[in-house]
Design a protein around this motif. Structure first.
Motif, PDB file in Angstrom:
ATOM      1  N   VAL A   1       0.747  -1.603  -0.054  1.00  0.00           N
ATOM      2  CA  VAL A   1      -0.663   0.081   0.286  1.00  0.00           C
ATOM      3  C   VAL A   1       1.110   1.558   0.148  1.00  0.00           C
ATOM      4  CG1 VAL A   1      -2.392  -1.150   0.980  1.00  0.00           C
ATOM      5  CG2 VAL A   1      -0.205   0.001   2.286  1.00  0.00           C
ATOM      6  N   VAL A   2       2.461   1.304   0.397  1.00  0.00           N
ATOM      7  CA  VAL A   2       2.733   2.162   0.429  1.00  0.00           C
ATOM      8  C   VAL A   2       4.041   2.594  -0.508  1.00  0.00           C
ATOM      9  CG1 VAL A   2       4.420   3.402   1.993  1.00  0.00           C
ATOM     10  CG2 VAL A   2       3.287   1.976   3.031  1.00  0.00           C
ATOM     11  N   ARG A   3       3.949   3.526  -1.752  1.00  0.00           N
ATOM     12  CA  ARG A   3       4.066   3.433  -2.933  1.00  0.00           C
ATOM     13  C   ARG A   3       5.508   5.201  -2.494  1.00  0.00           C
ATOM     14  NH1 ARG A   3       3.330  -0.857  -3.621  1.00  0.00           N
ATOM     15  NH2 ARG A   3       2.219  -1.254  -4.953  1.00  0.00           N
ATOM     16  N   ILE A   4       7.350   5.386  -3.513  1.00  0.00           N
ATOM     17  CA  ILE A   4       7.639   6.145  -2.446  1.00  0.00           C
ATOM     18  C   ILE A   4       7.526   6.531  -4.220  1.00  0.00           C
ATOM     19  CG2 ILE A   4       9.807   6.709  -2.763  1.00  0.00           C
ATOM     20  CD1 ILE A   4      10.531   4.386  -0.954  1.00  0.00           C
ATOM     21  N   PHE A   5       6.976   8.169  -4.770  1.00  0.00           N
ATOM     22  CA  PHE A   5       7.423   9.021  -5.328  1.00  0.00           C
ATOM     23  C   PHE A   5       8.509  10.219  -5.304  1.00  0.00           C
ATOM     24  CE2 PHE A   5       3.808   6.892  -5.393  1.00  0.00           C
ATOM     25  CZ  PHE A   5       3.333   6.625  -6.316  1.00  0.00           C
ATOM     26  N   ASN A   6       9.395  10.350  -5.524  1.00  0.00           N
ATOM     27  CA  ASN A   6      11.070  10.993  -5.276  1.00  0.00           C
ATOM     28  C   ASN A   6      11.053  11.903  -6.568  1.00  0.00           C
ATOM     29  OD1 ASN A   6      12.089   8.194  -5.903  1.00  0.00           O
ATOM     30  ND2 ASN A   6      13.993  10.235  -6.541  1.00  0.00           N
ATOM     31  N   SER A   7      11.613  13.202  -6.442  1.00  0.00           N
ATOM     32  CA  SER A   7      11.732  13.925  -7.357  1.00  0.00           C
ATOM     33  C   SER A   7      13.009  13.818  -7.948  1.00  0.00           C
ATOM     34  CB  SER A   7      11.923  15.551  -6.895  1.00  0.00           C
ATOM     35  OG  SER A   7      12.164  15.942  -5.928  1.00  0.00           O
TER      36      SER A   7
ATOM     37  N   GLU B   1       0.411  26.294 -19.446  1.00  0.00           N
ATOM     38  CA  GLU B   1       1.441  26.940 -19.314  1.00  0.00           C
ATOM     39  C   GLU B   1       2.006  26.436 -17.514  1.00  0.00           C
ATOM     40  OE1 GLU B   1       0.294  31.735 -19.277  1.00  0.00           O
ATOM     41  OE2 GLU B   1      -1.515  31.162 -18.631  1.00  0.00           O
ATOM     42  N   PHE B   2       1.336  26.104 -17.558  1.00  0.00           N
ATOM     43  CA  PHE B   2       2.373  25.299 -16.087  1.00  0.00           C
ATOM     44  C   PHE B   2       2.024  23.924 -15.731  1.00  0.00           C
ATOM     45  CE2 PHE B   2       2.569  24.134 -11.099  1.00  0.00           C
ATOM     46  CZ  PHE B   2       4.683  25.136 -11.456  1.00  0.00           C
ATOM     47  N   ILE B   3       2.791  22.851 -16.489  1.00  0.00           N
ATOM     48  CA  ILE B   3       3.469  21.666 -16.014  1.00  0.00           C
ATOM     49  C   ILE B   3       3.209  21.422 -15.227  1.00  0.00           C
ATOM     50  CG2 ILE B   3       4.189  19.910 -17.390  1.00  0.00           C
ATOM     51  CD1 ILE B   3       2.454  21.735 -19.647  1.00  0.00           C
ATOM     52  N   ILE B   4       2.961  20.381 -14.212  1.00  0.00           N
ATOM     53  CA  ILE B   4       2.441  20.024 -12.621  1.00  0.00           C
ATOM     54  C   ILE B   4       3.704  18.327 -13.391  1.00  0.00           C
ATOM     55  CG2 ILE B   4       1.080  18.172 -11.428  1.00  0.00           C
ATOM     56  CD1 ILE B   4      -0.517  19.957 -11.475  1.00  0.00           C
ATOM     57  N   PRO B   5       4.663  18.265 -12.801  1.00  0.00           N
ATOM     58  CA  PRO B   5       6.220  16.866 -12.763  1.00  0.00           C
ATOM     59  C   PRO B   5       4.951  15.455 -12.347  1.00  0.00           C
ATOM     60  CG  PRO B   5       6.864  18.241 -11.225  1.00  0.00           C
ATOM     61  CD  PRO B   5       5.342  18.707 -11.578  1.00  0.00           C
ATOM     62  N   ASP B   6       5.786  14.304 -13.547  1.00  0.00           N
ATOM     63  CA  ASP B   6       4.779  12.775 -12.681  1.00  0.00           C
ATOM     64  C   ASP B   6       5.215  12.695 -11.939  1.00  0.00           C
ATOM     65  OD1 ASP B   6       3.654  13.289 -15.925  1.00  0.00           O
ATOM     66  OD2 ASP B   6       5.983  12.181 -16.048  1.00  0.00           O
ATOM     67  N   TYR B   7       6.091  12.577 -11.106  1.00  0.00           N
ATOM     68  CA  TYR B   7       5.989  12.268  -9.348  1.00  0.00           C
ATOM     69  C   TYR B   7       5.471  12.722  -8.432  1.00  0.00           C
ATOM     70  CZ  TYR B   7       8.083  15.474  -6.743  1.00  0.00           C
ATOM     71  OH  TYR B   7       8.804  16.803  -6.171  1.00  0.00           O
ATOM     72  N   ILE B   8       4.671  13.983  -8.868  1.00  0.00           N
ATOM     73  CA  ILE B   8       2.974  14.383  -8.297  1.00  0.00           C
ATOM     74  C   ILE B   8       1.871  13.862  -8.792  1.00  0.00           C
ATOM     75  CG2 ILE B   8       2.243  16.558  -7.647  1.00  0.00           C
ATOM     76  CD1 ILE B   8       4.941  16.532  -5.981  1.00  0.00           C
ATOM     77  N   LYS B   9       1.603  13.813 -10.223  1.00  0.00           N
ATOM     78  CA  LYS B   9       1.126  13.352 -10.195  1.00  0.00           C
ATOM     79  C   LYS B   9       0.324  11.832  -9.946  1.00  0.00           C
ATOM     80  CE  LYS B   9       0.812  16.041 -14.904  1.00  0.00           C
ATOM     81  NZ  LYS B   9       1.065  15.361 -16.544  1.00  0.00           N
ATOM     82  N   ASN B  10       1.810  11.053 -10.332  1.00  0.00           N
ATOM     83  CA  ASN B  10       1.502   9.764 -10.506  1.00  0.00           C
ATOM     84  C   ASN B  10       1.169   9.778  -8.284  1.00  0.00           C
ATOM     85  OD1 ASN B  10       1.957   8.703 -12.734  1.00  0.00           O
ATOM     86  ND2 ASN B  10       4.140   8.601 -12.472  1.00  0.00           N
ATOM     87  N   SER B  11       1.898  10.383  -7.627  1.00  0.00           N
ATOM     88  CA  SER B  11       1.525  10.360  -6.068  1.00  0.00           C
ATOM     89  C   SER B  11       0.038  10.364  -5.343  1.00  0.00           C
ATOM     90  CB  SER B  11       2.987  11.149  -5.421  1.00  0.00           C
ATOM     91  OG  SER B  11       1.854  12.243  -5.690  1.00  0.00           O
ATOM     92  N   ILE B  12      -0.248  10.786  -6.360  1.00  0.00           N
ATOM     93  CA  ILE B  12      -2.096  11.585  -6.321  1.00  0.00           C
ATOM     94  C   ILE B  12      -3.142  10.230  -6.914  1.00  0.00           C
ATOM     95  CG2 ILE B  12      -3.658  12.948  -6.871  1.00  0.00           C
ATOM     96  CD1 ILE B  12      -1.930  15.593  -6.786  1.00  0.00           C
ATOM     97  N   ILE B  13      -2.803   9.731  -8.235  1.00  0.00           N
ATOM     98  CA  ILE B  13      -3.078   9.031  -9.115  1.00  0.00           C
ATOM     99  C   ILE B  13      -2.875   7.931  -7.726  1.00  0.00           C
ATOM    100  CG2 ILE B  13      -3.072   7.000 -10.380  1.00  0.00           C
ATOM    101  CD1 ILE B  13      -2.129   9.524 -12.261  1.00  0.00           C
ATOM    102  N   HIS B  14      -2.607   7.381  -6.968  1.00  0.00           N
ATOM    103  CA  HIS B  14      -1.970   6.205  -6.161  1.00  0.00           C
ATOM    104  C   HIS B  14      -2.773   6.231  -5.177  1.00  0.00           C
ATOM    105  CE1 HIS B  14      -0.251   2.962  -4.042  1.00  0.00           C
ATOM    106  NE2 HIS B  14       0.316   3.578  -2.970  1.00  0.00           N
ATOM    107  N   VAL B  15      -2.854   7.194  -4.611  1.00  0.00           N
ATOM    108  CA  VAL B  15      -3.993   7.039  -3.396  1.00  0.00           C
ATOM    109  C   VAL B  15      -5.571   7.357  -3.742  1.00  0.00           C
ATOM    110  CG1 VAL B  15      -2.362   8.112  -1.395  1.00  0.00           C
ATOM    111  CG2 VAL B  15      -3.746   9.764  -3.185  1.00  0.00           C
ATOM    112  N   LYS B  16      -5.744   7.882  -4.984  1.00  0.00           N
ATOM    113  CA  LYS B  16      -6.731   8.060  -6.003  1.00  0.00           C
ATOM    114  C   LYS B  16      -7.650   7.012  -6.310  1.00  0.00           C
ATOM    115  CE  LYS B  16      -8.567  11.917  -6.868  1.00  0.00           C
ATOM    116  NZ  LYS B  16      -9.794  12.423  -5.800  1.00  0.00           N
TER     117      LYS B  16
END
Length: 616
Positions: free
Chosen positions: A501-507, A601-616
């Protein structure tokens, strides 16, 4: 003796739920509508009317409904297990005892309740039995059930009504439970003396005569009754139930020199709740007719500000005014308060939560494999912000306030608002994710967790540059040209590699670097946000529009300029100041409710996107 385990089958929202409890205080936490009140009701149902002054009756609607809308065909069943029985308690509960001949101290007692509904006859059937005799027709004796009395303090309780004089007075019940024969005699003498003085008082005599004269006129000479005015009948039970609590204001009246008191109705709801809970707990502690008094409290935080919630938490954790490890009362509270959750011992907390597939579970934090040192560390880490993770359906653990400010905003820009799914962003104010992540996984809390952390590669100086200034620093890359993330992150990945259940998303480097490198125009927007932090001053020197223009069109150089100026330079503003300004800019909308800064204009990094997708 204490109630150690409850198993609930097919009752309301529970298809099956098993909860293990400990002596003393048990704190049930979880999101709304997860079944905390239903759990308390299950205990009340299992013990029945002999244990409660306010018994709960079951109806057809209490049968569990499956996700497909069909009602369960099996009966409702609730099993209670009691452990830690003394020799005397084993004898008292002999009819429901499961005796362990090899380890008598491990013997348990159990009560089982079953309820079913016959759709043809429109009638219900129930039975209650004890011990391991599943086919026994012998009901649990009522004196056994009376030895486990339940006191329920509901969420919308009327504390003032329960404290005023009357037949249900909690004060009267406490005094009745506390008094010996000598105490009773002394109280009765006081009232007898008061009544004698009233009998000879002219005002009272005149009032009695006027009332009797009126009665005689209303009902006639032969049917009329004679009345007297008295303080109370000189019977102890009646006396104490007509006594009342008043507030001692610790002040002396100037005219009379007497202590000033005030009625409870002048008190606030929160303080009256505290008085009510304290009175009930004191009553149960001194009750002599119960082997195990159970106190069930819904939302003890009602009407209390955070400081009083902390004091109440300490009071309940100790079991009363004195720290008594042998207290008799077992207290089970349900709460939505992160303040209470943050201030009770870790071992007392039970978390109700749903797995991603929808199954309801309860896990005690003490069962999560923490060492005593880790439990103590977690206890110190918990505050109101971090304790919110105990009430969430999904959790994003971040390093600090910068990520905590930005992630909710970024999630909304992605069309995946965290609040819609009860997801909490929890800053741990550091990088020690290992301890807190131990709460999650198989046989633990099965709540999806994203750990968002910086890659933090080693910092080196530009090749061929002897000037070790922050303006010349770069994150270290490996032989393939990729940023070489820190050993801390690599170790964290190893430790949690098997956690389901725990995933790591690092910059790649830090949040600021990765935000800038996600899209060409990101750096321009970040520069505007950074410059906003310096309004009214001389402006930023570590990173500004001129420095950004010197980078030309190189995305890497622009990202390095952002990173150096905000993270490495000695600026007079902090990263959290920058995050606040950037969050406000990214949230700004026009009259048509469109973002002023578009998604392109403002792109969100993939690691942030994926961290949100995982918990949702």
């Amino acid at each position: 003796m204490y109630l150690s385990k409850i198993a609930v089958h097919n009752f309301r929202n529970f298809s099956f739920l098993e909860v293990e409890l400990s002596q003393g205080l048990n704190v049930i936490v979880g999101e709304n509508n997860v079944g905390k009140t239903n759990f308390l009701d299950a205990i009340r149902v299992a013990l029945g009317s002999a244990s409660s002054a306010d018994p709960l009756r079951l109806w057809k609607e209490d049968i569990h409904i499956y996700a497909d809308g069909n009602a369960c065909k099996d009966p409702i069943r609730i099993d209670l297990t009691f452990s830690g029985l003394s020799d005397d308690e084993q004898a008292e509960f002999l009819e429901i005892l499961s005796y362990n001949a090899e380890k008598p101290e491990s013997s348990t007692a159990s009560i089982h309740f079953e309820w079913s509904w016959n759709e043809q006859t429109k009638r219900w059937y129930s039975r209650r039995w004890g011990g391991e005799r599943s086919n026994s027709e012998s009901p649990v004796p009522e004196d056994v059930l009376q030895s486990v009395p339940i006191t329920l303090l509901e969420a919308l309780r009327d504390a003032l009504s329960a404290l005023v004089p009357g037949r249900q007075s909690r004060l009267g019940r406490m005094l009745e439970a506390s008094a010996n024969e000598e105490d009773k005699g002394q109280i009765q003498e006081i009232i007898e003396s008061a009544n004698k003085q009233l009998q000879s008082n002219k005002l009272i005599i005149d009032a009695e005569e006027k009332i009797c004269h009126a009665l005689k006129g209303a009902s006639g000479q032969f049917l009329g009754q004679k009345v007297n005015i008295r303080a109370s009948e000189p019977e102890f039970d009646r006396i104490v139930r007509n006594l009342r609590l008043v507030l001692n204001l610790n002040e002396i009246a100037e005219t009379s020199g007497k202590q000033i008191t005030q009625e409870l109705r002048h008190n606030g709801l929160g303080y009256n709740n505290l008085i009510y809970i304290a009175t009930v707990l004191a009553e149960l502690e001194v009750s002599s007719n119960a082997s195990l008094p159970l106190l069930l409290v819904e939302e003890p935080e009602a009407h209390l500000h955070p400081q009083l919630q902390i004091l109440l938490s300490d009071f309940l954790a100790k079991g009363g005014a004195d720290d008594n490890s042998h207290r008799r009362v077992q207290t089970i509270i349900t709460t939505h308060s992160p303040t209470i959750a943050a201030h009770v011992p870790i071992r007392t907390i039970r978390v109700f939560h749903r797995e991603q597939r929808g199954d309801l579970r309860c896990i005690g934090l003490e069962k999560c494999g923490l060492t005593q040192r880790e439990a103590d560390q977690l206890r110190r880490m918990f505050d109101v912000t971090r304790a919110t993770l105990l009430f969430a359906r999904g959790i994003i653990l971040v390093e600090g306030i910068t990520e905590a400010l930005l992630l909710p905003v970024l999630s909304r820009r992605l069309g995946m608002p965290l609040e819609d799914k009860a997801i909490s962003v929890v800053p741990i104010c550091g990088v020690d994710f290992v301890t807190i992540s131990k709460l999650f996984g198989e046989h633990k809390l099965k709540i999806p967790v994203s750990i968002v952390t910086d890659g933090d590669p080693e910092i080196v100086v530009l090749e061929g540059d002897s000037n070790k200034d922050w303006r010349n620093e770069v994150p270290k890359k490996d032989g393939k040209g990729n940023f070489d993330i820190s050993s801390r992150v690599k170790k964290l990945r190893e430790i949690l590699a098997q956690n389901e259940v725990v995933r790591i998303f690092n910059s790649k480097v830090t949040l600021e670097y990765d935000l800038a490198s996600a899209g060409y125009h990101n750096a321009d927007i970040m520069c505007d946000a950074w410059e906003r932090c310096f309004n009214g001053g001389s402006g930023p020197r570590t990173f500004n529009r001129a420095i950004l223009e010197e980078c030309g069109d190189s995305l890497e150089n622009r990202s390095l300029a952002v990173w150096r100026g905000i993270c490495r330079g000695y600026a007079t503003r902090s990263k959290s100041d920058f995050a606040q300004q950037l969050a406000e800019m990214l949230e700004e909308k026009d009259d048509l409710k469109n973002y002023k800064i578009s998604e392109e204009e403002f792109i969100i990094p993939d690691y942030i996107k994926n961290s949100i997708i995982h918990v949702k």
